[in-house]
Design a protein around this motif. Structure first.
Motif, PDB file in Angstrom:
ATOM      1  N   ASP A 230       0.853  -1.187   0.000  1.00 25.34           N
ATOM      2  CA  ASP A 230       0.000   0.000   0.000  1.00 25.34           C
ATOM      3  C   ASP A 230       0.897   1.247   0.000  1.00 25.34           C
ATOM      4  O   ASP A 230       1.752   1.397   0.887  1.00 25.34           O
ATOM      5  CB  ASP A 230      -0.884  -0.007   1.243  1.00 25.34           C
ATOM      6  CG  ASP A 230      -1.979   1.054   1.207  1.00 25.34           C
ATOM      7  OD1 ASP A 230      -1.709   2.179   0.746  1.00 25.34           O
ATOM      8  OD2 ASP A 230      -3.091   0.755   1.663  1.00 25.34           O
TER       9      ASP A 230
ATOM     10  N   ARG B 217       0.426   4.065   0.950  1.00 31.78           N
ATOM     11  CA  ARG B 217       0.251   4.866   2.161  1.00 31.78           C
ATOM     12  C   ARG B 217       1.105   4.360   3.310  1.00 31.78           C
ATOM     13  O   ARG B 217       1.089   4.957   4.397  1.00 31.78           O
ATOM     14  CB  ARG B 217      -1.232   4.869   2.566  1.00 31.78           C
ATOM     15  CG  ARG B 217      -2.153   5.513   1.534  1.00 31.78           C
ATOM     16  CD  ARG B 217      -3.628   5.268   1.869  1.00 31.78           C
ATOM     17  NE  ARG B 217      -3.954   3.842   1.805  1.00 31.78           N
ATOM     18  CZ  ARG B 217      -5.168   3.340   2.042  1.00 31.78           C
ATOM     19  NH1 ARG B 217      -6.157   4.153   2.349  1.00 31.78           N
ATOM     20  NH2 ARG B 217      -5.383   2.039   1.959  1.00 31.78           N
ATOM     21  N   SER B 218       1.876   3.285   3.055  1.00 35.85           N
ATOM     22  CA  SER B 218       2.684   2.678   4.114  1.00 35.85           C
ATOM     23  C   SER B 218       4.180   2.895   3.937  1.00 35.85           C
ATOM     24  O   SER B 218       4.963   2.419   4.752  1.00 35.85           O
ATOM     25  CB  SER B 218       2.393   1.171   4.186  1.00 35.85           C
ATOM     26  OG  SER B 218       2.851   0.510   3.007  1.00 35.85           O
ATOM     27  N   TYR B 219       4.596   3.595   2.889  1.00 34.61           N
ATOM     28  CA  TYR B 219       6.026   3.803   2.659  1.00 34.61           C
ATOM     29  C   TYR B 219       6.271   5.136   1.963  1.00 34.61           C
ATOM     30  O   TYR B 219       5.331   5.794   1.490  1.00 34.61           O
ATOM     31  CB  TYR B 219       6.628   2.664   1.834  1.00 34.61           C
ATOM     32  CG  TYR B 219       5.998   2.474   0.457  1.00 34.61           C
ATOM     33  CD1 TYR B 219       6.398   3.260  -0.625  1.00 34.61           C
ATOM     34  CD2 TYR B 219       5.015   1.519   0.254  1.00 34.61           C
ATOM     35  CE1 TYR B 219       5.822   3.090  -1.874  1.00 34.61           C
ATOM     36  CE2 TYR B 219       4.446   1.338  -0.993  1.00 34.61           C
ATOM     37  CZ  TYR B 219       4.852   2.129  -2.060  1.00 34.61           C
ATOM     38  OH  TYR B 219       4.277   1.966  -3.299  1.00 34.61           O
TER      39      TYR B 219
ATOM     40  N   SER C  39       6.622   8.760   0.944  1.00 37.37           N
ATOM     41  CA  SER C  39       5.915   9.958   1.409  1.00 37.37           C
ATOM     42  C   SER C  39       4.545   9.624   1.983  1.00 37.37           C
ATOM     43  O   SER C  39       3.864  10.495   2.514  1.00 37.37           O
ATOM     44  CB  SER C  39       5.744  10.938   0.244  1.00 37.37           C
ATOM     45  OG  SER C  39       4.888  10.377  -0.747  1.00 37.37           O
ATOM     46  N   LYS C  40       4.132   8.348   1.813  1.00 31.83           N
ATOM     47  CA  LYS C  40       2.805   7.877   2.230  1.00 31.83           C
ATOM     48  C   LYS C  40       1.689   8.573   1.459  1.00 31.83           C
ATOM     49  O   LYS C  40       0.522   8.536   1.861  1.00 31.83           O
ATOM     50  CB  LYS C  40       2.605   8.051   3.749  1.00 31.83           C
ATOM     51  CG  LYS C  40       3.545   7.191   4.575  1.00 31.83           C
ATOM     52  CD  LYS C  40       3.279   7.358   6.057  1.00 31.83           C
ATOM     53  CE  LYS C  40       4.064   6.344   6.888  1.00 31.83           C
ATOM     54  NZ  LYS C  40       5.508   6.373   6.646  1.00 31.83           N
ATOM     55  N   ASN C  41       2.050   9.172   0.348  1.00 37.66           N
ATOM     56  CA  ASN C  41       1.067   9.846  -0.503  1.00 37.66           C
ATOM     57  C   ASN C  41       0.529   8.859  -1.546  1.00 37.66           C
ATOM     58  O   ASN C  41       1.309   8.242  -2.269  1.00 37.66           O
ATOM     59  CB  ASN C  41       1.732  11.029  -1.221  1.00 37.66           C
ATOM     60  CG  ASN C  41       0.779  11.718  -2.172  1.00 37.66           C
ATOM     61  OD1 ASN C  41      -0.246  12.230  -1.768  1.00 37.66           O
ATOM     62  ND2 ASN C  41       1.119  11.714  -3.457  1.00 37.66           N
TER      63      ASN C  41
ATOM     64  N   ASN D  83       4.747   8.248  -5.600  1.00 38.95           N
ATOM     65  CA  ASN D  83       5.060   7.361  -4.485  1.00 38.95           C
ATOM     66  C   ASN D  83       4.924   5.894  -4.885  1.00 38.95           C
ATOM     67  O   ASN D  83       5.675   5.043  -4.408  1.00 38.95           O
ATOM     68  CB  ASN D  83       4.160   7.662  -3.282  1.00 38.95           C
ATOM     69  CG  ASN D  83       4.767   7.181  -1.977  1.00 38.95           C
ATOM     70  OD1 ASN D  83       5.978   7.271  -1.767  1.00 38.95           O
ATOM     71  ND2 ASN D  83       3.937   6.645  -1.102  1.00 38.95           N
TER      72      ASN D  83
END
Length: 211
Positions: A33, A35-37, A39-41, A46
């Protein structure tokens, strides 16, 4: 009916924009996901950090598509139902807001660059070319994708205003929608702005600038 139809279009556009393709694509491809690494964008840049260029390209295209589709549909079939450029602008803004604040993903969305580009393409192809040219010029000199994205977003409504009655027929609603999108896009890049001012923002094709 005249009031509810444009509102319905805006809501439908927002729901379409709420499809976070960064999350959807990576999930379907068995990747982590976004959102887990990094910039988490949840955006294409990302997703690229996952190591999958295919996933990043798909995310970019789909995020742009969801911005383009509602605008294009309103401009194509809207006149038959009494809908004009004002509703198209509302649709584009709705899709953009959906990407930033997706109802399906806890209202935590991306920065909106690809979706904003899709909206601009839907509004006017020549405007999109001018906006992309601004992006290309800034990124070629600065190597900062974030800076180029913000400059291009800000220049889009400026170009549309200046080109009115010359290169295209602009409406106040379209200019207002593009202006609101530009302001929101810059706001979503506030951390990038801080890094740019601190001299620590990552450059395209390189690391962070020495401080």
């Amino acid at each position: 009916m005249d009031f509810f139809l444009p509102i319905s279009v805006a809501i439908a556009s927002y729901l379409l924009g709420s499809l976070s393709f960064a999350v959807i694509v990576t999930r379907l491809m068995g990747l982590a996901d976004p959102r887990s690494y990094g910039s988490k964008n949840p955006g294409a840049t990302n997703v690229l950090r996952s190591g999958s260029k295919k996933a990043a390209i798909l995310t970019l295209l789909l995020d742009a598509f969801k911005g383009w589709l509602p605008v294009a549909l309103v401009l194509w079939v809207g006149p038959d139902h009494g809908l004009g450029p004002g509703t198209a602008a509302l649709a584009g803004l709705g899709a953009f807001l959906g990407h930033l604040f997706p109802v399906f993903f806890g209202f935590a969305g991306g920065k909106g660059v690809a979706t904003a580009l899709g909206v601009v393409v839907g509004v006017n192809g020549w405007l999109a070319l001018a906006t992309l040219a601004s992006f290309a010029i800034v990124v070629s000199f600065s190597r900062f994708v974030s800076l180029a994205s913000m400059v291009a977003a800000v220049f889009a409504p400026v170009y549309y205003f200046l080109g009115n009655q010359v290169a295209w027929e602009a409406t106040a609603a379209e200019i207002l929608a593009l202006s609101v999108m530009a302001l929101l896009l810059v706001w979503r890049h506030r951390e990038n702005i801080q890094r740019l001012l601190a001299g620590t923002e990552s450059r395209l094709g390189g690391g962070k600038k020495a401080g």
